[in-house]
Design a protein around this motif. Structure first.
Motif, PDB file in Angstrom:
ATOM      1  N   CYS A   4       0.826  -1.210   0.000  1.00 41.47           N
ATOM      2  CA  CYS A   4       0.000   0.000   0.000  1.00 41.47           C
ATOM      3  C   CYS A   4       0.860   1.260   0.000  1.00 41.47           C
ATOM      4  O   CYS A   4       0.608   2.204  -0.762  1.00 41.47           O
ATOM      5  N   GLY A   5       1.878   1.287   0.841  1.00 41.59           N
ATOM      6  CA  GLY A   5       2.674   2.498   0.978  1.00 41.59           C
ATOM      7  C   GLY A   5       3.557   2.807  -0.207  1.00 41.59           C
ATOM      8  O   GLY A   5       3.940   3.967  -0.402  1.00 41.59           O
ATOM      9  N   SER A   6       3.883   1.803  -1.003  1.00 46.09           N
ATOM     10  CA  SER A   6       4.773   2.036  -2.144  1.00 46.09           C
ATOM     11  C   SER A   6       4.023   2.162  -3.463  1.00 46.09           C
ATOM     12  O   SER A   6       4.652   2.257  -4.518  1.00 46.09           O
ATOM     13  N   PHE A   7       2.698   2.175  -3.414  1.00 43.72           N
ATOM     14  CA  PHE A   7       1.936   2.207  -4.663  1.00 43.72           C
ATOM     15  C   PHE A   7       2.011   3.582  -5.325  1.00 43.72           C
ATOM     16  O   PHE A   7       1.971   4.622  -4.660  1.00 43.72           O
ATOM     17  N   LEU A  28     -10.097   2.119  -1.834  1.00 47.94           N
ATOM     18  CA  LEU A  28      -9.443   1.827  -3.108  1.00 47.94           C
ATOM     19  C   LEU A  28     -10.437   1.869  -4.258  1.00 47.94           C
ATOM     20  O   LEU A  28     -10.111   2.355  -5.356  1.00 47.94           O
ATOM     21  N   SER A  29     -11.648   1.374  -4.030  1.00 48.55           N
ATOM     22  CA  SER A  29     -12.659   1.454  -5.087  1.00 48.55           C
ATOM     23  C   SER A  29     -12.993   2.908  -5.420  1.00 48.55           C
ATOM     24  O   SER A  29     -13.229   3.252  -6.590  1.00 48.55           O
ATOM     25  N   ASP A  30     -12.991   3.774  -4.400  1.00 42.54           N
ATOM     26  CA  ASP A  30     -13.223   5.203  -4.660  1.00 42.54           C
ATOM     27  C   ASP A  30     -12.049   5.834  -5.393  1.00 42.54           C
ATOM     28  O   ASP A  30     -12.239   6.716  -6.243  1.00 42.54           O
ATOM     29  N   VAL A  31     -10.827   5.404  -5.067  1.00 38.15           N
ATOM     30  CA  VAL A  31      -9.648   5.903  -5.786  1.00 38.15           C
ATOM     31  C   VAL A  31      -9.722   5.511  -7.261  1.00 38.15           C
ATOM     32  O   VAL A  31      -9.432   6.323  -8.153  1.00 38.15           O
ATOM     33  N   MET A  52      -3.643  -0.944 -11.209  1.00 37.70           N
ATOM     34  CA  MET A  52      -3.933  -0.943  -9.772  1.00 37.70           C
ATOM     35  C   MET A  52      -3.618  -2.293  -9.132  1.00 37.70           C
ATOM     36  O   MET A  52      -4.122  -2.604  -8.055  1.00 37.70           O
ATOM     37  N   GLY A  53      -2.788  -3.096  -9.800  1.00 35.32           N
ATOM     38  CA  GLY A  53      -2.533  -4.439  -9.291  1.00 35.32           C
ATOM     39  C   GLY A  53      -1.927  -4.459  -7.903  1.00 35.32           C
ATOM     40  O   GLY A  53      -2.349  -5.228  -7.035  1.00 35.32           O
ATOM     41  N   SER A  60      -2.553  -5.300  -1.939  1.00 33.27           N
ATOM     42  CA  SER A  60      -2.490  -4.828  -0.557  1.00 33.27           C
ATOM     43  C   SER A  60      -3.786  -5.120   0.188  1.00 33.27           C
ATOM     44  O   SER A  60      -3.759  -5.469   1.374  1.00 33.27           O
ATOM     45  N   VAL A  61      -4.935  -4.979  -0.497  1.00 32.56           N
ATOM     46  CA  VAL A  61      -6.214  -5.325   0.134  1.00 32.56           C
ATOM     47  C   VAL A  61      -6.263  -6.816   0.442  1.00 32.56           C
ATOM     48  O   VAL A  61      -6.726  -7.235   1.516  1.00 32.56           O
ATOM     49  N   LEU A  62      -5.783  -7.626  -0.495  1.00 27.56           N
ATOM     50  CA  LEU A  62      -5.741  -9.072  -0.262  1.00 27.56           C
ATOM     51  C   LEU A  62      -4.874  -9.409   0.933  1.00 27.56           C
ATOM     52  O   LEU A  62      -5.249 -10.228   1.791  1.00 27.56           O
ATOM     53  N   PHE A  63      -3.717  -8.779   1.038  1.00 29.92           N
ATOM     54  CA  PHE A  63      -2.852  -9.007   2.193  1.00 29.92           C
ATOM     55  C   PHE A  63      -3.545  -8.576   3.487  1.00 29.92           C
ATOM     56  O   PHE A  63      -3.333  -9.178   4.540  1.00 29.92           O
ATOM     57  N   GLY A  64      -4.364  -7.531   3.415  1.00 29.88           N
ATOM     58  CA  GLY A  64      -5.087  -7.100   4.604  1.00 29.88           C
ATOM     59  C   GLY A  64      -6.030  -8.171   5.117  1.00 29.88           C
ATOM     60  O   GLY A  64      -6.070  -8.452   6.328  1.00 29.88           O
ATOM     61  N   PHE A  65      -6.769  -8.806   4.230  1.00 31.73           N
ATOM     62  CA  PHE A  65      -7.705  -9.852   4.661  1.00 31.73           C
ATOM     63  C   PHE A  65      -6.962 -11.127   5.071  1.00 31.73           C
ATOM     64  O   PHE A  65      -7.440 -11.882   5.925  1.00 31.73           O
ATOM     65  N   ILE A  66      -5.799 -11.381   4.471  1.00 29.46           N
ATOM     66  CA  ILE A  66      -4.985 -12.499   4.942  1.00 29.46           C
ATOM     67  C   ILE A  66      -4.532 -12.253   6.376  1.00 29.46           C
ATOM     68  O   ILE A  66      -4.514 -13.171   7.210  1.00 29.46           O
ATOM     69  N   ASN A  67      -4.185 -11.007   6.692  1.00 33.95           N
ATOM     70  CA  ASN A  67      -3.817 -10.679   8.074  1.00 33.95           C
ATOM     71  C   ASN A  67      -4.991 -10.873   9.023  1.00 33.95           C
ATOM     72  O   ASN A  67      -4.794 -11.262  10.176  1.00 33.95           O
TER      73      ASN A  67
END
Length: 256
Positions: A51-54, A173-176, A207-208, A213-220
């Motif tokens: 997320c931070g490096s996007f 992210l969907s709003d972005v 936006m890959g 990053s969202v996927l990693f969030g739900f994995i966490n």
């Protein structure tokens, strides 16, 4: 010549390292509690790093007065922390002398993005500290029952916060994506609303990395929620009862 009984100066560093690493029980990484903490540590890095490096790019093309003038290519760079309203771009002015006007993208999605990254950093730090405690000071972790209880409470909090952060960042992210679509960029330019210019959207931004990053969030979320069970087993609430003394049990049988 130095005294053979006195250690050389170069021996201090290896001996200090040996002293530090002697008590580390690497085999505990193969246990569920140790292994899942390693996964928490890794996926926290993946989440806030992705997320931070996007950074992405959107754009559009504007041709004033049909084909009588050159085409203007508009390219806009955006990225974390997604304060789009602070990102300027130049719009050609098809009226008058044909200069440019400065516009800005629309929207501020920094709150969910910064919350997501901040949570990832704190999860990384806590998982690393918990790993050191579990590997190096496991006896303290097992004898002091307040530590597993505190670990369980913190783990539950992180699991809940990851659920909130992943859901919020997914919506953000969907709003972005909606705000940075080339069609949205062209629609926001006043010059494209008249008949003096022909506007068309450029290629859609990639936006890959943000999606990952969202996927990693739900994995966490899954990792921290699953870890709640393993930490709970270390607490006094679920710890197995202490074995009774065999002599005491035999004495009770003899009295009967």
């Amino acid at each position: 010549m130095s005294d053979p009984g006195v250690p050389a100066a170069g021996d201090k560093a290896p001996r200090l390292q040996d002293r530090i690493l002697t008590g580390v029980r690497w085999g505990r990484l193969l246990e569920p509690l140790g292994f899942i903490k390693v996964l928490e540590w890794l996926f926290a890095i993946f989440a806030f790093g992705a997320c931070g490096s996007f950074s992405g790019e959107t754009g559009a093309t504007v041709r004033c007065d049909g084909d009588t003038k050159e085409m203007s290519i508009i390219s806009v760079q955006f990225g974390y922390p997604f304060r789009l309203y602070q990102i300027p771009f130049e719009m050609p002015d098809c009226e008058g002398e044909g200069g440019t006007r400065t516009l800005h993208l629309v929207g501020d999605f920094s709150a969910p993005a910064e919350f997501f990254v901040t949570l990832g950093v704190f999860s990384f730090l806590y998982a690393m500290a918990a790993l050191v405690l579990y590997l190096r000071f496991h006896s303290l972790y097992g004898e002091n029952k307040k530590l597993p209880t505190a670990d369980f409470c913190v783990t539950v909090c992180f699991a809940f916060l990851w659920l909130v952060a992943a859901a919020a960042w997914g919506k953000g992210l969907s709003d972005v994506k909606a705000a940075t679509r080339p069609g949205s960029l062209a629609a926001a330019m006043a010059v494209c609303q008249g008949t003096d210019a022909v506007c068309s959207g450029g290629p859609a931004p990639a936006m890959g990395l943000a999606n990952i990053s969202v996927l990693f969030g739900f994995i966490n979320v899954l990792l921290w929620a699953g870890n709640c069970w393993f930490v709970l087993r270390e607490t006094p609430w679920r710890a197995p009862p202490a074995p009774r003394d065999a002599a005491a049990e035999q004495g009770a049988i003899d009295k009967q």
